[in-house]
Motif scaffolding. Structure first.
Motif: not given
Length: 667
Positions: A484-509
């Motif tokens: 359960k902890t791993f699933t919750t942590g994976s979701a948080k990490v995935s959300s953080a990585l998604g936000s990170f790459w979205a910011e990178i793509e915005s900067m690149r554009e």
């Protein structure tokens, strides 16, 4: 060891009574019935408190088991009666006063709490409990506690039921031995061995019936002890020891004869000991008396836990299924050996394989393994092997050196007492029940029962697999929590990585748009620069020269600035796109220059000094030549173009070279 305890001259049922809770006087006996018509409840001042336990008001129905010290009066003493132990069982319930058909003047509260109690001369709780439960419910449903006809009928029915005596099955009926093993697992053996060492054991729990039945189940593991508890109610009782004789004969086909020869039952609750499954606070004074050395008691009051070191050596919490050893003197003796763990784990495995949550006393399979008789017989064999090993250990140690080979048992290797924990054996030798055991048993019991641990055959692969399976089963809750902890942590990490790459793509554009704008500005500047050169002759001090110099300086600063920007990691990923654009621009310019830069006679003539070399008009320089700084485009992003394309493939970047010193007519 043969017991000569005579059967009771009177019946097994002493009497039946009703105990009520008075709002000012507390618990008190309201009604008593027996064969003599005499109220004997006055003999036991604590009976009302034992039949209405602390916290019983929080349960709709609850049961309490307890012992009563019976001391005969002068007339009974003259008849040969001796002090002994009686046993009580109570069923308590409560009802709202609005549901009563008749209310006495004493009823002043919103609820009425009462209990029906049966006092017997033997602990036959199983058969009594079934009838007591039915009668108590009917007594409350009639809504009139003054009508006690049903109480009288209960007494008469019980007297008739047991007028011909009882058997062993009646004493063991109603035990929760399977539940005890299932709840405490390997700690059941710790409790069993602790009971024989005579410590102060306190059972604590919120469920009074489970609290009491667990203690009786533990006592029943010692063969024959449940039948000989006449000295258990008080530490001053020791009549059982005086009725013993040393057994001189043995009939191997008779279990009772074998048990007597082996010194069973061990008299745990002799002089100095006490057993009371439910002990109210009113009996605490007896626990701290000089006569009391050890005991097995139960309580539902947490006050004893707050002073646990004062009242207990070992605490057993039936709510948490824990065993806490408070006295360090019992820590080493109660350590289980590897053979002990292997043996008790096999019993727990048999119980768990046949366990049913819906009916804890019913087996899931029709086999014998895992039943209460199976558990009791396993402990009986274990105890007899232990007793024989202790005798064999004493036989070996009586020699100053190694005993002669002819005196040893050929099938026994070494000292089998080691497999049972030598610290436990040494501690047991200091107890009162060991003294009685030594006094009334033969020195060579090991000739009858083999002195060998029941699990001394070694650890097999099956034992290891079963142990691993049990450990994995115990880890199941942990695995679920980790997952359960791993699933919750994976979701948080995935959300953080998604936000990170979205910011990178915005900067690149944003960077792409900025570079495109800069490119357009540079293109417009480069298109306006040749026109200026055609219409105005440059000189070293002219504005055109200054413009050229400033343009060169601006290009150099822009170039330096651009290189600094491109070193930012936010748009390093666009390297391949930039390289492709440069390659296309370079090779496209090379083709245009090949068409427009045809050689002419004038192209080799010396020109006026203007800071431009022949390389400006000839075209491609020789290998390694450096192009003039003013001819390099302002959009260069890397100084070392040779590293990217190779030195042999260098081509001019501009598509047309303007010579301002050429006459207008020739141009």
């Amino acid at each position: 060891m043969i017991s000569e305890v005579d059967p009771p001259a009177e019946g097994l049922i002493v009497g039946v009574c009703v105990v009520g809770f008075h709002h000012t006087r507390g618990p008190e006996v309201e009604y008593w019935i027996d064969e003599n018509g005499k109220d004997q409840s006055t003999r036991w001042a604590n009976l009302p408190f034992q039949s209405l336990p602390d916290g019983s008001h929080s349960h709709e129905e609850d049961y309490s088991y307890f012992t009563l010290f019976y001391e005969p009066d002068e007339a009974e003493t003259e008849k040969g009666m001796r002090p002994t132990t009686y046993f009580g069982i109570s069923c308590n319930r409560q009802i709202r006063t609005t549901e009563l058909l008749y209310k006495s003047a004493d009823v002043t509260r919103s609820t009425v709490q009462k209990s029906v109690v049966v006092v017997a001369r033997k602990p036959i709780f199983g058969p009594i409990r079934e009838k007591l439960a039915v009668v108590t419910r009917a007594y409350f449903l009639q809504g009139n506690f003054e009508d006690r006809t049903i109480i009288n009928n209960l007494y008469e029915n019980l007297v008739q039921l047991f007028q011909h005596g009882i058997g062993e099955v009646d004493l063991y009926n109603g035990m929760t031995l399977r539940e005890l093993v299932y709840r405490f697992k390997w700690k059941t053996l710790v409790l069993f061995k602790a009971l024989i060492l005579e410590p102060r054991i306190l059972f604590f729990g919120s469920n009074t019936e489970l609290l009491c039945s667990s203690q009786f189940s533990l006592v029943s593991l010692i063969p024959g002890l449940i039948e000989h508890l006449e000295d258990s109610a008080s530490p001053i009782l020791d009549s059982y020891e005086y009725s013993l004789k040393k057994s001189t004969s043995l009939r191997s086909s008779d279990r009772a004869s074998l048990l007597a020869f082996m010194g069973l039952p061990l008299q745990i609750f002799g002089k100095g000991g006490m057993f009371n499954p439910y002990t109210p606070l009113q009996q605490l004074e007896a626990l701290t008396g000089e006569e009391t050395k050890f005991y097995l008691i139960g309580s539902t009051n947490s006050l004893l836990l707050s002073q646990k070191h004062k009242f207990a050596d070992i605490i057993v919490n039936v709510d948490l299924n824990t065993v806490e050893i408070l006295n360090p003197d019992f820590e080493a003796p109660l350590l289980l050996t590897s053979y002990d763990r292997k043996w008790i784990d096999s019993i727990f495995h048999a119980v768990s394989e046949t366990w049913s949550d819906e009916d804890t006393g019913r087996l899931e399979s029709a086999g014998f393994a895992g039943s209460e008789d199976y558990i009791r017989w396993q402990f009986e064999d274990y105890l007899m092997a232990l007793l024989a090993s202790v005798k064999y250990d004493a036989f070996l140690t009586k020699y100053c050196g190694p005993p002669p080979p002819e005196a040893l048992l050929p099938e026994i290797d070494g000292n089998p007492a080691v497999d049972f924990n030598l610290d436990w054996i040494e501690k047991w030798k200091t107890t009162n029940n060991f003294r009685i055991f030594q006094q009334f048993t033969d020195e060579e019991l090991f000739d009858v029962v083999e002195p060998r641990h029941l699990s001394s055959g070694g650890i097999s692969l099956e034992d290891v697999q079963r142990k691993v399976a049990q450990q994995m089963q115990n880890l199941a809750p942990a695995r679920e929590a980790i997952a359960k902890t791993f699933t919750t942590g994976s979701a948080k990490v995935s959300s953080a990585l998604g936000s990170f790459w979205a910011e990178i793509e915005s900067m690149r554009e944003k960077e792409r748009i900025r570079r495109e704008t800069q490119r357009q500005v540079q293109a417009s500047q480069s298109s306006s620069s040749p026109t200026t050169q055609k219409t105005e002759k440059p000189s070293s001090g002219s504005p055109s020269s200054q413009t050229s110099e400033s343009s060169s300086t601006s290009a150099s600063s822009k170039r330096t600035q651009h290189i600094t920007v491109t070193s930012d990691p936010s748009y390093l990923s666009s390297w391949s796109r930039w390289a492709s654009d440069k390659r296309r621009q370079a090779f496209g310019s090379h083709k245009s220059s090949s068409r427009k830069l045809s050689p002419s006679p004038d192209s080799t003539q010396e020109q006026p000094s203007s800071g431009l070399s022949k390389l400006d008009v000839v075209g491609p320089p020789h290998r390694g030549a450096q192009a003039p700084e003013t001819m390099k485009p302002e959009s260069v992003e890397d100084e070392d173009d040779d590293d990217m394309y190779g030195s042999d493939s260098y081509v001019p970047i501009t598509s047309e070279v303007i010579n301002p010193w050429k006459p207008d007519e020739e141009r």
